[in-house]
Scaffold this motif. Structure first.
Motif, PDB file in Angstrom:
ATOM      1  N   TRP A  90      86.779  65.980   7.696  1.00 53.20           N
ATOM      2  CA  TRP A  90      87.256  66.204   6.325  1.00 53.20           C
ATOM      3  C   TRP A  90      88.352  67.279   6.316  1.00 53.20           C
ATOM      4  O   TRP A  90      89.386  67.100   5.674  1.00 53.20           O
ATOM      5  N   ARG A  91      88.116  68.387   7.047  1.00 51.58           N
ATOM      6  CA  ARG A  91      89.124  69.463   7.097  1.00 51.58           C
ATOM      7  C   ARG A  91      90.419  68.966   7.725  1.00 51.58           C
ATOM      8  O   ARG A  91      91.515  69.340   7.287  1.00 51.58           O
ATOM      9  N   TRP A  92      90.324  68.129   8.745  1.00 53.59           N
ATOM     10  CA  TRP A  92      91.531  67.580   9.361  1.00 53.59           C
ATOM     11  C   TRP A  92      92.305  66.732   8.349  1.00 53.59           C
ATOM     12  O   TRP A  92      93.522  66.825   8.255  1.00 53.59           O
ATOM     13  N   ASP A  97      95.619  69.756  10.492  1.00 50.37           N
ATOM     14  CA  ASP A  97      95.576  70.608  11.685  1.00 50.37           C
ATOM     15  C   ASP A  97      94.833  69.873  12.813  1.00 50.37           C
ATOM     16  O   ASP A  97      93.653  69.534  12.664  1.00 50.37           O
ATOM     17  N   PRO A  98      95.486  69.630  13.952  1.00 52.41           N
ATOM     18  CA  PRO A  98      94.846  68.875  15.030  1.00 52.41           C
ATOM     19  C   PRO A  98      93.603  69.559  15.609  1.00 52.41           C
ATOM     20  O   PRO A  98      92.764  68.890  16.205  1.00 52.41           O
ATOM     21  N   GLU A  99      93.476  70.861  15.423  1.00 51.93           N
ATOM     22  CA  GLU A  99      92.269  71.541  15.921  1.00 51.93           C
ATOM     23  C   GLU A  99      91.016  71.031  15.208  1.00 51.93           C
ATOM     24  O   GLU A  99      89.947  70.968  15.807  1.00 51.93           O
ATOM     25  N   TRP A 100      91.139  70.690  13.930  1.00 49.74           N
ATOM     26  CA  TRP A 100      89.984  70.142  13.212  1.00 49.74           C
ATOM     27  C   TRP A 100      89.619  68.758  13.749  1.00 49.74           C
ATOM     28  O   TRP A 100      88.443  68.418  13.857  1.00 49.74           O
ATOM     29  N   LEU A 101      90.605  67.962  14.099  1.00 45.22           N
ATOM     30  CA  LEU A 101      90.329  66.643  14.671  1.00 45.22           C
ATOM     31  C   LEU A 101      89.664  66.794  16.035  1.00 45.22           C
ATOM     32  O   LEU A 101      88.693  66.099  16.343  1.00 45.22           O
ATOM     33  N   PRO A 168      95.258  65.610  19.743  1.00 52.22           N
ATOM     34  CA  PRO A 168      94.496  64.363  19.636  1.00 52.22           C
ATOM     35  C   PRO A 168      95.191  63.316  18.764  1.00 52.22           C
ATOM     36  O   PRO A 168      94.974  62.134  18.933  1.00 52.22           O
ATOM     37  N   ARG A 169      96.059  63.758  17.865  1.00 51.14           N
ATOM     38  CA  ARG A 169      96.779  62.791  17.027  1.00 51.14           C
ATOM     39  C   ARG A 169      97.743  61.968  17.868  1.00 51.14           C
ATOM     40  O   ARG A 169      97.896  60.775  17.653  1.00 51.14           O
ATOM     41  N   ARG A 170      98.390  62.596  18.820  1.00 52.19           N
ATOM     42  CA  ARG A 170      99.349  61.906  19.675  1.00 52.19           C
ATOM     43  C   ARG A 170      98.629  60.902  20.574  1.00 52.19           C
ATOM     44  O   ARG A 170      99.106  59.805  20.809  1.00 52.19           O
ATOM     45  N   ARG A 175      96.905  59.933  11.919  1.00 50.88           N
ATOM     46  CA  ARG A 175      97.447  60.840  10.904  1.00 50.88           C
ATOM     47  C   ARG A 175      96.371  61.047   9.857  1.00 50.88           C
ATOM     48  O   ARG A 175      95.557  60.166   9.617  1.00 50.88           O
ATOM     49  N   PRO A 176      96.379  62.222   9.220  1.00 53.10           N
ATOM     50  CA  PRO A 176      95.322  62.525   8.235  1.00 53.10           C
ATOM     51  C   PRO A 176      95.313  61.573   7.061  1.00 53.10           C
ATOM     52  O   PRO A 176      96.230  60.932   6.724  1.00 53.10           O
TER      53      PRO A 176
END
Length: 176
Positions: A90-92, A97-101, A168-170, A175-176
């Motif tokens: 949810w935060r991501w 922010d990729p750290e949340w993912l 992790p997005r790459r 994407r969020p």
């Protein structure tokens, strides 16, 4: 399994469903609608697994005469891990922010490992399976520890190798 209470039957069925669903989630491409649906089913199965065993008295490693035992601690760990993993997702989505993912992915990797460890531990320690009574107590606890440490170590390696590095997005084109 016919001698199990209804709660234990629900517990075993939901744990087996969570094991299968979790494996599928890890194998699926991340972020698409199938991943989201199967992952949601995994979380529901985990909550059913956790919720169905809260009031089942401990059969091994009981804390005094409380009805609660060592394995009841996994209720707290499993519930917290899943809740924090869902919160991180949810935060991501809110922040991008990729750290949340990454946090989401790591929490659920450990959630699944905890499920495997809890199941393995139950099979080892439950007298109905005969493992605990088939060997000397020292050998039993050594094997019990080695198996669980191997599961944890493998999970830690997977997390470090595949989840704890890079964006992790790459990796998944998310994407969020």
């Amino acid at each position: 399994m016919s001698d199990l209470t209804l709660l234990l039957k629900v517990h075993v069925a939901s744990a087996l469903a969570a094991l299968a669903l979790g494996a599928i989630v890890f194998a699926l491409p991340k972020g698409d609608s199938v991943h989201r649906r199967v992952a949601s089913a995994y979380v529901m199965a985990m909550m059913a697994t956790i919720g169905s065993v809260i009031f089942v008295p401990a059969t091994v490693l009981e804390f005094g005469n409380t009805g609660w035992g060592f394995f009841h601690l996994f209720i707290v760990v499993g519930g917290a891990s899943s809740a924090v993993g869902a919160f991180a997702l949810w935060r991501w989505r809110v922040t991008g922010d990729p750290e949340w993912l990454r946090n989401h992915q790591m929490r659920f990797a450990f959630s699944y490992a905890g499920l495997v460890m809890a199941g393995t531990s139950q099979i080892f320690t439950n007298p109905r399976f005969g493992i605990v009574t088939a060997m000397a107590i020292e050998s039993f606890w050594a094997i019990f520890a080695i198996v669980n440490l191997a599961i944890l170590g493998t999970t830690m390696w997977i997390v470090q190798r595949f989840l704890a590095r890079g964006d992790p997005r790459r990796r998944y084109a998310l994407r969020p």
